[in-house]
Design a protein around this motif. Structure first.
Motif, PDB file in Angstrom:
ATOM      1  N   VAL A 227       0.859  -1.195   0.000  1.00  0.00           N
ATOM      2  CA  VAL A 227       0.000   0.000   0.000  1.00  0.00           C
ATOM      3  C   VAL A 227       0.890   1.238   0.000  1.00  0.00           C
ATOM      4  O   VAL A 227       1.955   1.262   0.614  1.00  0.00           O
ATOM      5  N   ARG A 228       0.468   2.271  -0.710  1.00  0.00           N
ATOM      6  CA  ARG A 228       1.193   3.527  -0.744  1.00  0.00           C
ATOM      7  C   ARG A 228       0.615   4.441   0.328  1.00  0.00           C
ATOM      8  O   ARG A 228      -0.563   4.797   0.280  1.00  0.00           O
ATOM      9  N   LEU A 229       1.432   4.789   1.287  1.00  0.00           N
ATOM     10  CA  LEU A 229       0.974   5.590   2.411  1.00  0.00           C
ATOM     11  C   LEU A 229       1.220   7.070   2.167  1.00  0.00           C
ATOM     12  O   LEU A 229       2.165   7.460   1.471  1.00  0.00           O
ATOM     13  N   SER A 230       0.396   7.890   2.777  1.00  0.00           N
ATOM     14  CA  SER A 230       0.598   9.331   2.733  1.00  0.00           C
ATOM     15  C   SER A 230       1.438   9.755   3.933  1.00  0.00           C
ATOM     16  O   SER A 230       1.651   8.976   4.873  1.00  0.00           O
ATOM     17  N   GLY A 231       1.906  10.985   3.909  1.00  0.00           N
ATOM     18  CA  GLY A 231       2.682  11.499   5.029  1.00  0.00           C
ATOM     19  C   GLY A 231       4.127  11.059   4.965  1.00  0.00           C
ATOM     20  O   GLY A 231       4.595  10.492   3.965  1.00  0.00           O
ATOM     21  N   GLY A 232       4.853  11.303   6.034  1.00  0.00           N
ATOM     22  CA  GLY A 232       6.269  10.979   6.080  1.00  0.00           C
ATOM     23  C   GLY A 232       7.082  11.985   5.295  1.00  0.00           C
ATOM     24  O   GLY A 232       6.552  12.951   4.721  1.00  0.00           O
ATOM     25  N   ALA A 233       8.381  11.775   5.244  1.00  0.00           N
ATOM     26  CA  ALA A 233       9.251  12.636   4.452  1.00  0.00           C
ATOM     27  C   ALA A 233       8.992  12.382   2.973  1.00  0.00           C
ATOM     28  O   ALA A 233       8.475  11.328   2.590  1.00  0.00           O
ATOM     29  N   PRO A 234       9.319  13.343   2.100  1.00  0.00           N
ATOM     30  CA  PRO A 234       9.108  13.130   0.663  1.00  0.00           C
ATOM     31  C   PRO A 234       9.772  11.849   0.180  1.00  0.00           C
ATOM     32  O   PRO A 234      10.966  11.628   0.397  1.00  0.00           O
ATOM     33  N   GLY A 235       8.994  10.981  -0.456  1.00  0.00           N
ATOM     34  CA  GLY A 235       9.513   9.733  -0.993  1.00  0.00           C
ATOM     35  C   GLY A 235       9.778   8.641   0.028  1.00  0.00           C
ATOM     36  O   GLY A 235      10.317   7.594  -0.317  1.00  0.00           O
ATOM     37  N   GLN A 236       9.372   8.861   1.286  1.00  0.00           N
ATOM     38  CA  GLN A 236       9.681   7.869   2.321  1.00  0.00           C
ATOM     39  C   GLN A 236       8.882   6.586   2.139  1.00  0.00           C
ATOM     40  O   GLN A 236       9.395   5.499   2.398  1.00  0.00           O
ATOM     41  N   PHE A 237       7.640   6.692   1.687  1.00  0.00           N
ATOM     42  CA  PHE A 237       6.797   5.519   1.467  1.00  0.00           C
ATOM     43  C   PHE A 237       6.623   5.287  -0.032  1.00  0.00           C
ATOM     44  O   PHE A 237       6.467   6.234  -0.807  1.00  0.00           O
ATOM     45  N   PHE A 238       6.626   4.018  -0.435  1.00  0.00           N
ATOM     46  CA  PHE A 238       6.373   3.696  -1.835  1.00  0.00           C
ATOM     47  C   PHE A 238       5.700   2.337  -1.937  1.00  0.00           C
ATOM     48  O   PHE A 238       5.716   1.534  -0.993  1.00  0.00           O
ATOM     49  N   SER A 239       5.126   2.091  -3.098  1.00  0.00           N
ATOM     50  CA  SER A 239       4.506   0.796  -3.387  1.00  0.00           C
ATOM     51  C   SER A 239       4.638   0.523  -4.874  1.00  0.00           C
ATOM     52  O   SER A 239       4.534   1.439  -5.694  1.00  0.00           O
ATOM     53  N   ASP A 240       4.912  -0.718  -5.227  1.00  0.00           N
ATOM     54  CA  ASP A 240       4.957  -1.126  -6.629  1.00  0.00           C
ATOM     55  C   ASP A 240       4.717  -2.631  -6.696  1.00  0.00           C
ATOM     56  O   ASP A 240       4.497  -3.280  -5.664  1.00  0.00           O
TER      57      ASP A 240
END
Length: 253
Positions: A227-240
């Motif tokens: 799952v791709r989460l919102s928030g955090g530092a820019p680019g901290q969360f990702f999903s693929d």
């Protein structure tokens, strides 16, 4: 997984029949020559595939990391437990994908002076489940304490099963020329949280999301998952597509 079993498990007296077993699967028999630690000496062996996850997937090629435990009977009758992780490379073909190469894990030798964090991780038991190659990585001293300390912090609230730490993972982020954090000892993948596989549709979404956020809070700059989460530092969360079946945690140091 059938290929790994065909090479890494054999009845008494049939270790040298591995090429025939691989050929019977419709694969190139010479793949056996790339098996490394998957083919220890011994008269008989059984193998359990613990988990298989993507190391990367593109339209026409893929990496599947097959995590396994192995028990080998020696000539004197004793049974020795072990295992490895194999980076299995595939390409799209008809009627099905085919295996092109095997890259077994190559952990370093145990360190004579393991860090306090390494000792604590090895002593956590079921809170942090380590397969053979990951266990050897921790013992080698090649995994950064930032990774180990994050695992210890996460283990205060969760039980987790690690799939890969350093060895057995592609050297580069699959399909790119960017070095992966894994071979540098700065990343860990978790495939099961509190007894629930990340890839299982029945696993509560909130469990995976809360674990990913906890990983970021524990210091991971690069948290990937299904799952791709919102928030955090820019680019901290990702999903693929590669991270549909595990949670990845990368660390800068």
């Amino acid at each position: 997984m059938e290929l790994v079993r065909a090479i890494g498990a054999w009845p008494a007296g049939e270790r040298d029949a591995a090429m025939a077993r691989v050929g019977a699967l419709g694969l190139t028999p010479s793949l056996v020559d790339q098996a490394g630690a998957l083919r220890p000496g011994g008269t008989e062996a059984v193998l359990e595939v613990v988990n298989a996850q993507y190391g990367g997937i593109l339209a026409d090629s893929a990496s599947v990391l097959v995590v396994c435990r192995q028990w080998v009977r020696r000539a004197d009758g004793t049974v020795v437990g072990g295992g490895t992780t194999v980076d299995v490379r595939l390409r799209r073909a008809r009627p099905k994908w085919t295996v092109t190469a095997l890259h077994p894990a190559r952990p370093g030798p145990p360190s004579a002076t393991p860090s306090t964090a390494a000792k604590r991780v090895l002593a956590t038991g079921p809170r942090i489940e380590l397969p053979p190659a990951a266990d050897a990585d921790v013992r080698s001293g090649a995994v950064h304490d930032s990774v180990l300390e994050a695992l210890l912090e996460l283990a205060e609230k969760h039980r987790m099963a690690v799939s890969v730490l350093r060895s057995g993972h592609p050297l580069n982020v699959f399909g790119t020329d960017r070095p992966s954090d894994h071979p540098r000892g700065r990343a860990v993948d978790v495939w099961r949280i509190d007894g629930r596989p990340v890839v299982d549709p029945a696993t509560p979404r909130h469990l995976v999301e809360s674990f990913m956020r906890a990983a970021a809070a524990a210091g991971s700059y690069n948290v990937g998952g299904p799952v791709r989460l919102s928030g955090g530092a820019p680019g901290q969360f990702f999903s693929d597509d590669t991270h549909r079946d595990h949670v990845h945690m990368g660390f800068r140091t």
